[in-house]
Design an enzyme around this catalytic site. Structure first.
Site, PDB file in Angstrom:
ATOM      1  CB  CYS A  17     -69.538  -2.196  35.233  1.00 33.20           C
ATOM      2  SG  CYS A  17     -67.797  -1.719  35.282  1.00 33.20           S
ATOM      3  CB  CYS A  48     -65.563  -3.753  34.466  1.00 32.06           C
ATOM      4  SG  CYS A  48     -66.957  -3.305  33.448  1.00 32.06           S
ATOM      5  CE  LYS A  90     -63.080  -7.839  32.818  1.00 34.90           C
ATOM      6  NZ  LYS A  90     -63.573  -7.222  31.561  1.00 34.90           N
ATOM      7  CE1 TYR A 119     -65.978  -7.998  28.008  1.00 33.80           C
ATOM      8  CE2 TYR A 119     -66.887  -7.873  25.796  1.00 33.80           C
ATOM      9  CZ  TYR A 119     -66.998  -7.615  27.151  1.00 33.80           C
ATOM     10  OH  TYR A 119     -68.109  -6.980  27.636  1.00 33.80           O
ATOM     11  CD  GLU A 175     -61.830  -9.738  29.765  1.00 33.10           C
ATOM     12  OE1 GLU A 175     -61.400  -8.619  29.443  1.00 33.10           O
ATOM     13  OE2 GLU A 175     -62.983  -9.906  30.229  1.00 33.10           O
ATOM     14  CB  THR A 233     -68.594   0.483  31.925  1.00 38.13           C
ATOM     15  OG1 THR A 233     -69.084  -0.803  32.288  1.00 38.13           O
ATOM     16  CG2 THR A 233     -68.869   1.471  33.032  1.00 38.13           C
ATOM     17  CG  HIS A 272     -34.595   3.175  26.813  1.00 39.93           C
ATOM     18  ND1 HIS A 272     -34.914   2.117  25.985  1.00 39.93           N
ATOM     19  CD2 HIS A 272     -33.409   2.864  27.398  1.00 39.93           C
ATOM     20  CE1 HIS A 272     -33.945   1.213  26.056  1.00 39.93           C
ATOM     21  NE2 HIS A 272     -33.016   1.648  26.906  1.00 39.93           N
ATOM     22  CD  GLU A 303     -37.835   2.327  24.379  1.00 44.32           C
ATOM     23  OE1 GLU A 303     -37.202   3.329  23.996  1.00 44.32           O
ATOM     24  OE2 GLU A 303     -37.361   1.482  25.167  1.00 44.32           O
TER      25      GLU A 303
END
Length: 454
Positions: free
Chosen positions: A45, A50, A53, A180, A184, A314, A439, A444
């Protein structure tokens, strides 16, 4: 607490996120602990996963930010130019800083660190740094490594490990895989100006994710310039006279690129660990079999993280580490709950998800309601982009509980983290409806979707 018959109460092999957490917590609970790491503190990681990346994702997103800035009144006098070597140098400095933090955490906890390879030589014995040490319990937390299939020319390909240290960016790259990591890195290279081709043997990438999210991401990636090749694979790679790589595809066509990268899965990192000296059992895919207490078939040997192939994330490894440490040295038993784990894919745009996909929900619950909203993000109105945000809620019709939540759009991971708490707590659709939205935000929309889709 130490048994006089052993040098240590616990010997951890692998100083990744899970191993370090298990070592630190066990030491804080009074155990005498040692940990061995032959490569780098922080594991995959921190070093080749992670953290770097995400830094690369940030870097690659600036190309769109520069384009959008004009609509908000910013004049950029010169064409922005990216310096790959500067990114690598700065990334390396940050990783070095994090390595030091991990070392300090271990030292501050009183854990003995062996910066060398450890091999299990018996049920309660480890060979490390040229010596034999004994431990009442051994914990395997060695993570995984990228796997490249056995094809002609496989030695020409890199994996994500090498991608973080490329000397130069290629002008053109092939990425192979549908998980993924593949999507990515497709966004990363494309955002940095590399002609990017993503090749996947299946009909649609990110198998296991909600189909609407998968299909919407494919559209967005194509719109950003990524070349997607589905139902395709590589049969062989070979070098060309000009130092390029020629890939032969299953349809007989070829692609010539500067680099080929495989992101086709990972395997448990058990090579040379010495499991043959124990009763530890492994699955056909090489992962270690453990019970609900993370204990292997060898009573004194435990395993957590990617090596047990449950949920390769992780935070999950860290949760497993805390559960194990508390059980062994604090007599607190808190089994890990693997349901409703929020996760993100840092594709471009991002994916955030928690709970069941629509397909899983229909199979498990049958009677479900689906709420969807797709819209152009507010930032795009002046920024000149066409990115679409997709949000989706899946509700069990019987209980009104929200059993799945999915988002494709900027900051999806940040947004889904909070919703993950709500779903873990059993929030109903009525709870969502009764919550006042913030908002103007994209988030939302999750509390303003009132009508289910047909």
């Amino acid at each position: 607490m130490i048994d006089s018959n052993y040098d240590y109460d616990l010997f951890v092999i692998g100083a990744g996120s899970g191993g370090v957490r298990a070592a630190r917590m066990s030491a804080q609970y009074g155990a005498k602990v040692a940990i061995a790491e032959q490569q780098y503190l922080g594991g995959t990681c921190v070093n080749v996963g992670c953290v770097p990346k995400k830094l690369f994702v940030y870097a690659s997103e600036f190309s769109e930010e520069f384009h959008a800035a004009k609509g908000f009144g910013w004049d950029i006098e010169q064409q922005p130019k990216h310096q790959w070597q500067r990114l690598i140098a700065n990334k390396n400095a940050e990783i070095g800083r994090l390595n030091g933090i991990y070392g300090n955490l271990l030292d501050g906890s009183g854990v003995t660190l062996y910066e060398s390879k450890a091999t299990i030589t018996g049920p309660n014995e480890v060979s490390v740094d040229g010596q034999k040490v004994t431990a009442e319990r051994i914990l395997i937390a060695t993570g995984g490594y990228p796997f490249v299939p056995d094809i002609p020319g496989k030695e020409l390909a890199i994996t994500s490990n090498e991608a973080f240290y490329l000397e130069d960016l290629p002008e053109k790259i092939i990425l192979v895989g549908g998980g993924y990591i593949a999507v990515e890195f497709a966004g990363i290279f494309n955002g940095l100006g590399v002609e990017t081709h993503l090749i996947y043997r299946g009909a649609m990438f990110l198998r296991g994710f909600d189909n609407d999210i998968r299909e919407a991401l494919a559209v967005e990636m194509k719109n950003k310039g990524v070349h997607l090749h589905f139902n395709t694979n590589i049969e062989a790679l070979k070098s060309t006279e000009r130092g390029q790589i020629e890939a032969t595809l299953t349809d007989g066509s070829t692609l010539t690129v500067g680099q080929a990268m495989y992101a086709t899965g990972r395997k448990a990192n058990l090579k040379g660990l010495g499991l043959e000296n124990t009763a530890v059992e492994v699955r056909n895919n090489g992962s270690i079999i453990v019970n609900n207490d993370f204990q292997t078939a060898e009573p004194g040997v435990y395993a957590i993280g990617d090596v047990i192939d449950r949920v390769a994330l992780t935070p999950v490894a860290i949760t497993e580490a805390m559960s194990l440490s508390a059980a062994l040295y604090k007599n607190e038993h808190n089994p890990v709950d693997y349901s409703n784990i929020p996760t993100a894919v840092f594709s471009q745009p991002n994916i955030g998800t928690v709970g069941l996909s629509e397909e899983q929900a229909r199979e498990q619950y049958g009677d479900v309601r689906i709420y969807k909203s797709q819209f152009r993000a507010m930032k795009q109105t002046l920024g000149g982009g066409n990115d679409k945000v997709l949000m989706k809620l899946i509700v069990d019709n019987t209980s009104d509980k929200v059993i799945g939540c999915h988002m494709l759009g900027d900051h999806a991971g940040e947004i889904i983290q909070g919703i993950g708490i709500a779903i873990k707590a059993g929030a109903t659709k009525a709870d969502f409806d009764n919550t006042v939205g913030i908002h103007p935000t994209a988030a939302e929309e999750f509390v303003t979707m009132r009508e289910p889709v047909s």
